[in-house]
Design a protein around this motif. Sequence first.
Motif, PDB file in Angstrom:
ATOM      1  N   ALA A  15       0.757  -1.268   0.087  1.00 16.42           N
ATOM      2  CA  ALA A  15      -0.047   0.073  -0.234  1.00 16.42           C
ATOM      3  C   ALA A  15       0.905   1.178  -0.001  1.00 16.42           C
ATOM      4  CB  ALA A  15      -0.938  -0.202   1.264  1.00 16.42           C
ATOM      5  N   GLY A  16       1.972   1.307   0.700  1.00 21.52           N
ATOM      6  CA  GLY A  16       2.881   2.252   0.647  1.00 21.52           C
ATOM      7  C   GLY A  16       3.514   2.521  -0.593  1.00 21.52           C
ATOM      8  N   GLU A  17       3.705   1.450  -1.446  1.00 18.40           N
ATOM      9  CA  GLU A  17       4.370   1.527  -2.643  1.00 18.40           C
ATOM     10  C   GLU A  17       3.229   2.233  -3.677  1.00 18.40           C
ATOM     11  OE1 GLU A  17       6.995  -1.036  -5.982  1.00 18.40           O
ATOM     12  OE2 GLU A  17       6.140  -1.785  -4.120  1.00 18.40           O
ATOM     13  N   ALA A  18       2.243   2.001  -3.692  1.00 19.36           N
ATOM     14  CA  ALA A  18       0.933   2.342  -4.479  1.00 19.36           C
ATOM     15  C   ALA A  18       0.829   3.953  -4.127  1.00 19.36           C
ATOM     16  CB  ALA A  18      -0.167   1.565  -4.048  1.00 19.36           C
ATOM     17  N   ALA A  19       1.040   4.119  -2.732  1.00 22.49           N
ATOM     18  CA  ALA A  19       0.822   5.721  -2.195  1.00 22.49           C
ATOM     19  C   ALA A  19       1.907   6.455  -2.981  1.00 22.49           C
ATOM     20  CB  ALA A  19       0.735   5.600  -0.826  1.00 22.49           C
ATOM     21  N   LEU A  20       3.225   5.862  -3.081  1.00 20.61           N
ATOM     22  CA  LEU A  20       4.391   6.475  -3.418  1.00 20.61           C
ATOM     23  C   LEU A  20       4.143   6.823  -5.095  1.00 20.61           C
ATOM     24  CD1 LEU A  20       7.194   7.759  -3.339  1.00 20.61           C
ATOM     25  CD2 LEU A  20       8.192   5.419  -3.526  1.00 20.61           C
ATOM     26  N   GLN A  21       3.924   5.757  -5.915  1.00 20.35           N
ATOM     27  CA  GLN A  21       3.368   6.110  -7.320  1.00 20.35           C
ATOM     28  C   GLN A  21       2.419   7.026  -7.409  1.00 20.35           C
ATOM     29  OE1 GLN A  21       3.598   2.733  -9.706  1.00 20.35           O
ATOM     30  NE2 GLN A  21       4.268   1.439  -8.187  1.00 20.35           N
ATOM     31  N   THR A  22       1.288   7.201  -6.696  1.00 22.61           N
ATOM     32  CA  THR A  22       0.170   7.909  -6.665  1.00 22.61           C
ATOM     33  C   THR A  22       0.976   9.325  -6.514  1.00 22.61           C
ATOM     34  OG1 THR A  22      -1.323   6.297  -5.968  1.00 22.61           O
ATOM     35  CG2 THR A  22      -2.024   8.532  -5.922  1.00 22.61           C
ATOM     36  N   ALA A  23       1.648   9.435  -5.383  1.00 21.33           N
ATOM     37  CA  ALA A  23       2.103  10.765  -5.354  1.00 21.33           C
ATOM     38  C   ALA A  23       2.746  11.384  -6.164  1.00 21.33           C
ATOM     39  CB  ALA A  23       2.980  10.761  -3.905  1.00 21.33           C
ATOM     40  N   VAL A  24       3.996  10.506  -6.726  1.00 22.77           N
ATOM     41  CA  VAL A  24       4.651  11.076  -7.963  1.00 22.77           C
ATOM     42  C   VAL A  24       3.805  11.104  -9.204  1.00 22.77           C
ATOM     43  CG1 VAL A  24       6.619  10.328  -9.454  1.00 22.77           C
ATOM     44  CG2 VAL A  24       6.855   9.814  -7.041  1.00 22.77           C
ATOM     45  N   PRO A 133      -1.231   6.118   2.426  1.00 24.95           N
ATOM     46  CA  PRO A 133      -1.643   4.766   1.731  1.00 24.95           C
ATOM     47  C   PRO A 133      -3.034   4.480   1.831  1.00 24.95           C
ATOM     48  CG  PRO A 133       0.405   4.668   2.977  1.00 24.95           C
ATOM     49  CD  PRO A 133      -0.119   6.039   3.007  1.00 24.95           C
ATOM     50  N   HIS A 134      -3.612   3.426   1.166  1.00 27.68           N
ATOM     51  CA  HIS A 134      -5.006   2.965   1.414  1.00 27.68           C
ATOM     52  C   HIS A 134      -5.033   2.621   2.878  1.00 27.68           C
ATOM     53  CE1 HIS A 134      -8.657   0.952   0.907  1.00 27.68           C
ATOM     54  NE2 HIS A 134      -8.965   1.655  -0.134  1.00 27.68           N
ATOM     55  N   PRO A 135      -5.995   3.008   3.860  1.00 24.43           N
ATOM     56  CA  PRO A 135      -6.050   2.512   5.166  1.00 24.43           C
ATOM     57  C   PRO A 135      -6.394   1.009   5.333  1.00 24.43           C
ATOM     58  CG  PRO A 135      -7.818   3.792   4.536  1.00 24.43           C
ATOM     59  CD  PRO A 135      -6.980   3.883   3.370  1.00 24.43           C
ATOM     60  N   ASP A 136      -7.164   0.250   4.228  1.00 24.66           N
ATOM     61  CA  ASP A 136      -7.644  -0.898   4.490  1.00 24.66           C
ATOM     62  C   ASP A 136      -6.634  -2.091   3.946  1.00 24.66           C
ATOM     63  OD1 ASP A 136      -9.743  -2.894   5.450  1.00 24.66           O
ATOM     64  OD2 ASP A 136     -10.317  -2.949   3.271  1.00 24.66           O
ATOM     65  N   LEU A 164      -4.034   0.004  -5.630  1.00 26.12           N
ATOM     66  CA  LEU A 164      -3.087  -0.343  -6.663  1.00 26.12           C
ATOM     67  C   LEU A 164      -3.043   0.985  -7.257  1.00 26.12           C
ATOM     68  CD1 LEU A 164      -4.868  -3.418  -8.404  1.00 26.12           C
ATOM     69  CD2 LEU A 164      -2.698  -3.438  -6.847  1.00 26.12           C
ATOM     70  N   PRO A 165      -1.825   1.401  -7.767  1.00 27.74           N
ATOM     71  CA  PRO A 165      -1.540   2.547  -8.476  1.00 27.74           C
ATOM     72  C   PRO A 165      -2.560   2.702  -9.574  1.00 27.74           C
ATOM     73  CG  PRO A 165       0.553   1.148  -8.389  1.00 27.74           C
ATOM     74  CD  PRO A 165      -0.631   0.356  -7.842  1.00 27.74           C
ATOM     75  N   PRO A 166      -3.148   4.155  -9.750  1.00 30.66           N
ATOM     76  CA  PRO A 166      -4.221   4.444 -10.619  1.00 30.66           C
ATOM     77  C   PRO A 166      -3.403   4.554 -12.242  1.00 30.66           C
ATOM     78  CG  PRO A 166      -3.637   6.476  -9.514  1.00 30.66           C
ATOM     79  CD  PRO A 166      -2.939   5.417  -8.881  1.00 30.66           C
ATOM     80  N   GLU A 167      -4.324   4.438 -13.306  1.00 28.92           N
ATOM     81  CA  GLU A 167      -3.570   4.771 -14.469  1.00 28.92           C
ATOM     82  C   GLU A 167      -3.677   6.278 -14.847  1.00 28.92           C
ATOM     83  OE1 GLU A 167      -5.563   2.456 -17.226  1.00 28.92           O
ATOM     84  OE2 GLU A 167      -4.976   0.710 -16.461  1.00 28.92           O
ATOM     85  N   SER A 168      -4.602   6.984 -14.237  1.00 25.33           N
ATOM     86  CA  SER A 168      -4.549   8.422 -14.217  1.00 25.33           C
ATOM     87  C   SER A 168      -5.191   9.021 -12.959  1.00 25.33           C
ATOM     88  CB  SER A 168      -5.507   8.675 -15.526  1.00 25.33           C
ATOM     89  OG  SER A 168      -6.678   8.135 -15.324  1.00 25.33           O
ATOM     90  N   ILE A 169      -5.063  10.316 -12.998  1.00 28.50           N
ATOM     91  CA  ILE A 169      -5.707  10.934 -11.871  1.00 28.50           C
ATOM     92  C   ILE A 169      -6.125  12.542 -12.257  1.00 28.50           C
ATOM     93  CG2 ILE A 169      -3.507  11.512 -10.758  1.00 28.50           C
ATOM     94  CD1 ILE A 169      -4.678  11.393  -8.036  1.00 28.50           C
ATOM     95  N   GLY A 170      -7.526  12.963 -11.982  1.00 31.65           N
ATOM     96  CA  GLY A 170      -7.694  14.207 -12.157  1.00 31.65           C
ATOM     97  C   GLY A 170      -8.420  14.683 -13.498  1.00 31.65           C
ATOM     98  N   SER A 171      -8.402  13.560 -14.350  1.00 30.70           N
ATOM     99  CA  SER A 171      -9.002  14.045 -15.523  1.00 30.70           C
ATOM    100  C   SER A 171     -10.553  14.029 -15.762  1.00 30.70           C
ATOM    101  CB  SER A 171      -8.357  13.150 -16.645  1.00 30.70           C
ATOM    102  OG  SER A 171      -8.935  11.766 -16.503  1.00 30.70           O
ATOM    103  N   ARG A 172     -10.960  12.878 -14.924  1.00 36.36           N
ATOM    104  CA  ARG A 172     -12.455  12.854 -14.611  1.00 36.36           C
ATOM    105  C   ARG A 172     -12.891  12.857 -13.324  1.00 36.36           C
ATOM    106  NH1 ARG A 172     -15.167  11.620 -19.068  1.00 36.36           N
ATOM    107  NH2 ARG A 172     -17.292  10.642 -18.098  1.00 36.36           N
TER     108      ARG A 172
END
Length: 291
Positions: A15-24, A133-136, A164-172
């Motif tokens: 979950a921490g790795e997914a959060a890192l990818q989301t943050a970057v 990271p996702h809390p669950d 899981l890391p998203p493919e995109s963020i903030g477009s919709r």
Amino acid sequence: MAYRRILLPLTGTAAGEAALQTAVMTARIWHSHVHCLHVRVDARDVAPLAGEGLSGAMIEEMMAATERESGDRAHRVQSLFERFVTDKDVVLASSAEAAEKADSATLSFASVAGREEDLVAQQSRLYDLAVVPHPDSREDVSSSDALHAVLFDSGRPVLIAPRLPPESIGSRVCIAWNGTAESAAAVAAALPWLHRAEAVQVLHSKDYQRRGPDVQGILAYLRWHSITAVPVEFSPVTREVGAGLLGAARDFGADLLCMGAYSHSRIRQLILGGVTRHVLDNSDMPVMMCR
């Protein structure tokens, strides 16, 4: 207006790795800096157990075990960060001047000892956004501690990364609107996303609405900011308002959901359930929350 400084309380878990990818991914959109902060458990926090009837030898043993476990966790987090920097096209920067010269997303890392909920909440006040990271994840309860610390004691918005890391963020982007101060704070914090988005929906429901302005009010507010949004009324799923909200966001293909958190008390939601709790447990998209 943009998110120039992002704080990431980093854990050495999936979950921490997914959060890192989301943050970057977020930092690349806004050309911003991500500071990864790992808070090690301070073994001295075990000392107050002396008042619980434990012997000095038992306390020393517990402190030593805490120190070893904290060191192991810190090593995992450091290794995760180093692997990420090696595998991804990111730039390390330790100051605002260095980050500005890079003209791209930058990263830094620090490991400190203390109480995570205190340090994360205090440090978040100096950042535009915190990503957690996702809390669950069921891997590390600290992710939940960090989330609630930012929500309740920082005055800043928090972006909850999906499992899981998203493919995109903030477009919709979907806005969950119920007329509360918390949802109004979420809309204000999300304005940079909303200006950038290709499409925006405002999700509302009579079962979700609280005392406050209705959906027409927030649509008018957004128009003043030159943001066109489409109102969509959703219905609870098997009496779960949160399930109906997430279902409507998924139907829209949203890659970001913005909402207020804990309009009712946190204790009530933990015991009885609630929209915030359902979204935290079940969302598979990035969620930006404000309290």
